[in-house]
Design a protein around this motif. Structure first.
Motif, PDB file in Angstrom:
ATOM      1  N   VAL A 117      -5.710 -39.234  -4.538  1.00  0.00           N
ATOM      2  CA  VAL A 117      -4.699 -40.178  -5.004  1.00  0.00           C
ATOM      3  C   VAL A 117      -3.555 -40.237  -4.012  1.00  0.00           C
ATOM      4  O   VAL A 117      -3.296 -39.283  -3.278  1.00  0.00           O
ATOM      5  CB  VAL A 117      -4.173 -39.815  -6.414  1.00  0.00           C
ATOM      6  N   GLY A 118      -2.899 -41.369  -4.005  1.00  0.00           N
ATOM      7  CA  GLY A 118      -1.761 -41.588  -3.125  1.00  0.00           C
ATOM      8  C   GLY A 118      -1.358 -43.047  -3.196  1.00  0.00           C
ATOM      9  O   GLY A 118      -1.874 -43.816  -4.015  1.00  0.00           O
ATOM     10  N   SER A 119      -0.468 -43.432  -2.321  1.00  0.00           N
ATOM     11  CA  SER A 119      -0.037 -44.824  -2.261  1.00  0.00           C
ATOM     12  C   SER A 119      -1.163 -45.686  -1.712  1.00  0.00           C
ATOM     13  O   SER A 119      -2.079 -45.185  -1.044  1.00  0.00           O
ATOM     14  CB  SER A 119       1.199 -44.961  -1.363  1.00  0.00           C
ATOM     15  N   LEU A 147      -2.183 -37.162  -2.058  1.00  0.00           N
ATOM     16  CA  LEU A 147      -1.500 -37.591  -0.837  1.00  0.00           C
ATOM     17  C   LEU A 147      -0.192 -38.291  -1.154  1.00  0.00           C
ATOM     18  O   LEU A 147       0.483 -38.784  -0.263  1.00  0.00           O
ATOM     19  CB  LEU A 147      -2.401 -38.517  -0.018  1.00  0.00           C
ATOM     20  N   GLY A 148       0.143 -38.342  -2.432  1.00  0.00           N
ATOM     21  CA  GLY A 148       1.377 -38.992  -2.857  1.00  0.00           C
ATOM     22  C   GLY A 148       2.550 -38.036  -2.843  1.00  0.00           C
ATOM     23  O   GLY A 148       2.412 -36.838  -2.576  1.00  0.00           O
ATOM     24  N   ASP A 149       3.723 -38.571  -3.144  1.00  0.00           N
ATOM     25  CA  ASP A 149       4.946 -37.781  -3.162  1.00  0.00           C
ATOM     26  C   ASP A 149       5.273 -37.234  -4.547  1.00  0.00           C
ATOM     27  O   ASP A 149       6.115 -36.360  -4.680  1.00  0.00           O
ATOM     28  CB  ASP A 149       6.126 -38.622  -2.658  1.00  0.00           C
ATOM     29  N   GLU A 150       4.609 -37.746  -5.562  1.00  0.00           N
ATOM     30  CA  GLU A 150       4.863 -37.335  -6.944  1.00  0.00           C
ATOM     31  C   GLU A 150       3.680 -36.528  -7.472  1.00  0.00           C
ATOM     32  O   GLU A 150       2.551 -36.658  -6.988  1.00  0.00           O
ATOM     33  CB  GLU A 150       5.063 -38.571  -7.838  1.00  0.00           C
ATOM     34  N   VAL A 151       3.931 -35.717  -8.489  1.00  0.00           N
ATOM     35  CA  VAL A 151       2.850 -34.993  -9.161  1.00  0.00           C
ATOM     36  C   VAL A 151       2.011 -36.023  -9.904  1.00  0.00           C
ATOM     37  O   VAL A 151       2.543 -36.833 -10.663  1.00  0.00           O
ATOM     38  CB  VAL A 151       3.430 -33.954 -10.152  1.00  0.00           C
ATOM     39  N   PRO A 152       0.683 -36.037  -9.675  1.00  0.00           N
ATOM     40  CA  PRO A 152      -0.151 -37.044 -10.327  1.00  0.00           C
ATOM     41  C   PRO A 152      -0.231 -36.834 -11.841  1.00  0.00           C
ATOM     42  O   PRO A 152      -0.404 -35.696 -12.302  1.00  0.00           O
ATOM     43  CB  PRO A 152      -1.528 -36.861  -9.678  1.00  0.00           C
TER      44      PRO A 152
END
Length: 120
Positions: free
Chosen positions: A34-36, A91-96
């Protein structure tokens, strides 16, 4: 309980993710990433060009469900789409959201090259 792993000091996040995905794929693990949208597009391209001798079959959330189920690596902005996977790589900046549904959550922490520069 979800095992959370932090992979620190990765020189470059996407290349590290490719190597990690190659290793997990060799172990026949089903992985969600996951990510942007931008990060996932870059990873998608990197997986096609990562190695001349390795092919890492993967799919995206926009692919047909049959293809998603047939591939061990699924790229999605929404962690819920990856719910049938064992491992979630963020790969995101937030906890999924919903990370606790996975056996493992892997956070890749890249070296921030800007903070390592010396001020002159």
């Amino acid at each position: 309980m979800t095992r959370i792993e932090f992979h620190f000091n990765a020189p470059e996040r996407l290349q590290y993710a490719c190597r990690l995905l190659r290793k997990a794929s060799a172990q026949n693990l089903r992985i969600g990433v996951v990510g942007s949208a931008a990060a996932l597009r870059q990873l998608d391209a990197a997986l096609w060009n990562f190695s001349a001798v390795d092919f890492l079959p993967h799919s995206t959330a926009s692919d047909a469900i049959d293809l998603q189920q047939a591939t061990g690596i699924l790229l999605s902005e929404d962690p819920a789409v990856c719910a049938d996977r064992q491992v979630l790589i963020n790969l995101g900046d937030e906890v999924p959201a919903g990370f606790e549904r996975f056996e493992r959550l892997i956070e890749i922490v890249a070296i921030d090259r800007k903070s390592t520069r010396l001020n002159s």
